[in-house]
Design a protein around this motif. Structure first.
Motif, mmCIF file in Angstrom:
data_model
loop_
_atom_site.group_PDB
_atom_site.id
_atom_site.type_symbol
_atom_site.label_atom_id
_atom_site.label_comp_id
_atom_site.label_asym_id
_atom_site.label_seq_id
_atom_site.Cartn_x
_atom_site.Cartn_y
_atom_site.Cartn_z
ATOM 1 N N GLU A 193 5.010 -6.032 -14.565
ATOM 2 C CA GLU A 193 4.612 -4.885 -15.373
ATOM 3 C C GLU A 193 4.741 -3.592 -14.575
ATOM 4 N N VAL A 194 4.315 -3.632 -13.309
ATOM 5 C CA VAL A 194 4.392 -2.451 -12.453
ATOM 6 C C VAL A 194 5.847 -2.040 -12.245
ATOM 7 N N ALA A 195 6.757 -3.020 -12.279
ATOM 8 C CA ALA A 195 8.184 -2.722 -12.116
ATOM 9 C C ALA A 195 8.709 -1.834 -13.234
ATOM 10 N N GLU A 196 7.997 -1.784 -14.366
ATOM 11 C CA GLU A 196 8.409 -0.973 -15.502
ATOM 12 C C GLU A 196 7.618 0.333 -15.608
ATOM 13 N N TYR A 197 6.701 0.567 -14.672
ATOM 14 C CA TYR A 197 5.843 1.759 -14.731
ATOM 15 C C TYR A 197 6.626 3.045 -14.481
ATOM 16 N N SER A 198 6.234 4.082 -15.197
ATOM 17 C CA SER A 198 6.719 5.424 -14.911
ATOM 18 C C SER A 198 5.782 6.043 -13.867
ATOM 19 N N GLN A 199 6.119 7.235 -13.374
ATOM 20 C CA GLN A 199 5.248 7.909 -12.419
ATOM 21 C C GLN A 199 3.874 8.170 -13.054
ATOM 22 N N HIS A 200 3.873 8.466 -14.339
ATOM 23 C CA HIS A 200 2.620 8.711 -15.059
ATOM 24 C C HIS A 200 1.758 7.442 -15.093
ATOM 25 N N ASP A 201 2.390 6.308 -15.386
ATOM 26 C CA ASP A 201 1.669 5.037 -15.450
ATOM 27 C C ASP A 201 1.081 4.644 -14.099
ATOM 28 N N MET A 202 1.779 5.019 -13.019
ATOM 29 C CA MET A 202 1.355 4.654 -11.675
ATOM 30 C C MET A 202 -0.042 5.174 -11.327
ATOM 31 N N GLN A 203 -0.486 6.192 -12.043
ATOM 32 C CA GLN A 203 -1.807 6.756 -11.762
ATOM 33 C C GLN A 203 -2.922 5.739 -11.987
ATOM 34 N N ARG A 204 -2.654 4.714 -12.791
ATOM 35 C CA ARG A 204 -3.636 3.648 -13.025
ATOM 36 C C ARG A 204 -4.016 2.945 -11.729
ATOM 37 N N LEU A 205 -3.078 2.938 -10.777
ATOM 38 C CA LEU A 205 -3.290 2.224 -9.521
ATOM 39 C C LEU A 205 -4.016 3.069 -8.483
ATOM 40 N N GLY A 206 -4.482 4.239 -8.875
ATOM 41 C CA GLY A 206 -5.152 5.126 -7.928
ATOM 42 C C GLY A 206 -6.574 4.717 -7.611
ATOM 43 N N VAL A 207 -7.145 3.837 -8.418
ATOM 44 C CA VAL A 207 -8.516 3.372 -8.188
ATOM 45 C C VAL A 207 -8.542 1.847 -8.201
ATOM 46 N N ARG B 73 0.818 -1.206 0.000
ATOM 47 C CA ARG B 73 0.000 0.000 0.000
ATOM 48 C C ARG B 73 0.859 1.265 0.000
ATOM 49 N N LYS B 74 2.122 1.132 0.373
ATOM 50 C CA LYS B 74 3.010 2.282 0.423
ATOM 51 C C LYS B 74 3.568 2.637 -0.955
ATOM 52 N N LEU B 75 3.218 1.862 -1.977
ATOM 53 C CA LEU B 75 3.687 2.142 -3.321
ATOM 54 C C LEU B 75 3.345 3.585 -3.686
ATOM 55 N N ASN B 76 4.276 4.259 -4.314
ATOM 56 C CA ASN B 76 4.130 5.686 -4.588
ATOM 57 C C ASN B 76 3.137 5.940 -5.722
ATOM 58 N N VAL B 77 1.847 5.901 -5.404
ATOM 59 C CA VAL B 77 0.794 6.120 -6.392
ATOM 60 C C VAL B 77 0.301 7.565 -6.290
ATOM 61 N N PRO B 78 0.342 8.322 -7.378
ATOM 62 C CA PRO B 78 -0.111 9.718 -7.351
ATOM 63 C C PRO B 78 -1.578 9.832 -6.932
ATOM 64 N N ALA B 79 -1.913 10.895 -6.229
ATOM 65 C CA ALA B 79 -3.292 11.113 -5.789
ATOM 66 C C ALA B 79 -4.183 11.453 -6.981
ATOM 67 N N ILE B 80 -5.441 11.047 -6.893
ATOM 68 C CA ILE B 80 -6.406 11.352 -7.945
ATOM 69 C C ILE B 80 -6.736 12.835 -7.901
ATOM 70 N N LYS B 81 -6.685 13.494 -9.038
ATOM 71 C CA LYS B 81 -6.910 14.940 -9.100
ATOM 72 C C LYS B 81 -8.354 15.323 -8.779
ATOM 73 N N LYS B 82 -9.281 14.534 -9.296
ATOM 74 C CA LYS B 82 -10.705 14.837 -9.079
ATOM 75 C C LYS B 82 -11.317 13.731 -8.219
ATOM 76 N N LYS B 83 -11.194 13.863 -6.923
ATOM 77 C CA LYS B 83 -11.681 12.846 -6.010
ATOM 78 C C LYS B 83 -13.205 12.847 -5.954
ATOM 79 N N LYS B 84 -13.788 11.651 -5.966
ATOM 80 C CA LYS B 84 -15.237 11.529 -5.975
ATOM 81 C C LYS B 84 -15.797 11.533 -4.554
ATOM 82 N N SER B 85 -17.118 11.739 -4.470
ATOM 83 C CA SER B 85 -17.782 11.774 -3.167
ATOM 84 C C SER B 85 -17.987 10.369 -2.616
#
Length: 234
Positions: free
Chosen positions: A165-179, A21-33
């Motif tokens: 696959e995640v081992a090859e992710y860029s910071q941009h790709d990591m956003q997929r893991l935000g949800v 869970r500590k994986l560095n996943v960027p926060a979602i810009k538009k968080k839902k209710s």
């Protein structure tokens, strides 16, 4: 359940679910209710439960065909995947490949037909005869309704990646893991395996930024259409 995730983003090793869970996943810009997530979960439970009940005869027929073709092999294929915020979970599918598919992947990795952190091969020699049929209509994915019911996946969301696959992710790709990962999404209804990884990431991020119950329902209905026409599936 234990597993390991290595990523270029953090250069750290994660050995269990809590640490993952500590994986560095960027926060979602538009968080839902909270009401959105509540309704989305209710939708997941109702549709997955109904799907399991209604499609149970299909489950039995597919299980019989898989076992008939290879009596020594298992009916189901389970694989550890990376979910929301790096959470590891076991994803279920009907087995559509030979039992030693993972070992044979090493020999085929250079024949990858998809650009980026995924492996796809149109005429993959590891796929069984029954496997070709059920993959064409995505029937092999139906056991993931159990993952949805358990809360590990959602009906709609980014496809859960493998740890390699995640081992090859860029910071941009990591956003997929935000949800929470899903059984279907924009990628599946807009080309499936004909879409390269970079395009899949952009479609996933488009979905994440525009999540709504209406969009989920629209994607679910469009998924049925894609399944029947089998476009881009192999």
């Amino acid at each position: 359940m234990e597993g390991k995730i290595t990523g270029r983003v953090t250069n750290e090793l994660y050995t269990d679910k809590d640490e993952a869970r500590k994986l560095n996943v960027p926060a979602i810009k538009k968080k839902k209710s909270l009401s959105f997530y509540f309704l989305k979960r209710c939708l997941d439970i109702v549709i997955s439960l109904l799907g399991i009940i209604i499609l149970s005869p299909v489950f039995l027929v597919v299980a019989f065909l898989i076992k008939y073709e290879d009596r020594k092999g298992s009916v189901f294929f389970s694989q550890e995947r990376v979910g929301q915020c790096g959470q590891l979970f076991t994803m279920y599918k009907f087995r559509s490949m030979c039992t030693d598919a993972e070992e044979k992947l090493v020999e085929l990795i250079e024949l990858n037909e998809i650009e980026g952190a995924m492996f796809k091969m149109k005429d993959d020699p590891r796929v069984t005869k029954v496997g070709k049929k059920i993959r064409k209509t995505s029937i092999d994915e139906l056991p993931q309704l159990l993952n949805v019911l358990k809360g590990e996946m959602s009906l709609v969301g980014p496809r859960p990646p493998l740890q390699r696959e995640v081992a090859e992710y860029s910071q941009h790709d990591m956003q997929r893991l935000g949800v929470k990962p899903g059984c279907t999404g924009l990628w599946q209804i807009q080309g499936r395996n004909d879409v390269h990884f970079a395009d899949m990431v952009e479609l996933d991020l488009e979905y994440i930024q525009n999540q709504s119950i209406f969009n989920d329902l629209k994607i679910i209905f469009q998924t049925f259409r894609v399944m029947f026409f089998s476009k881009g599936a192999y």
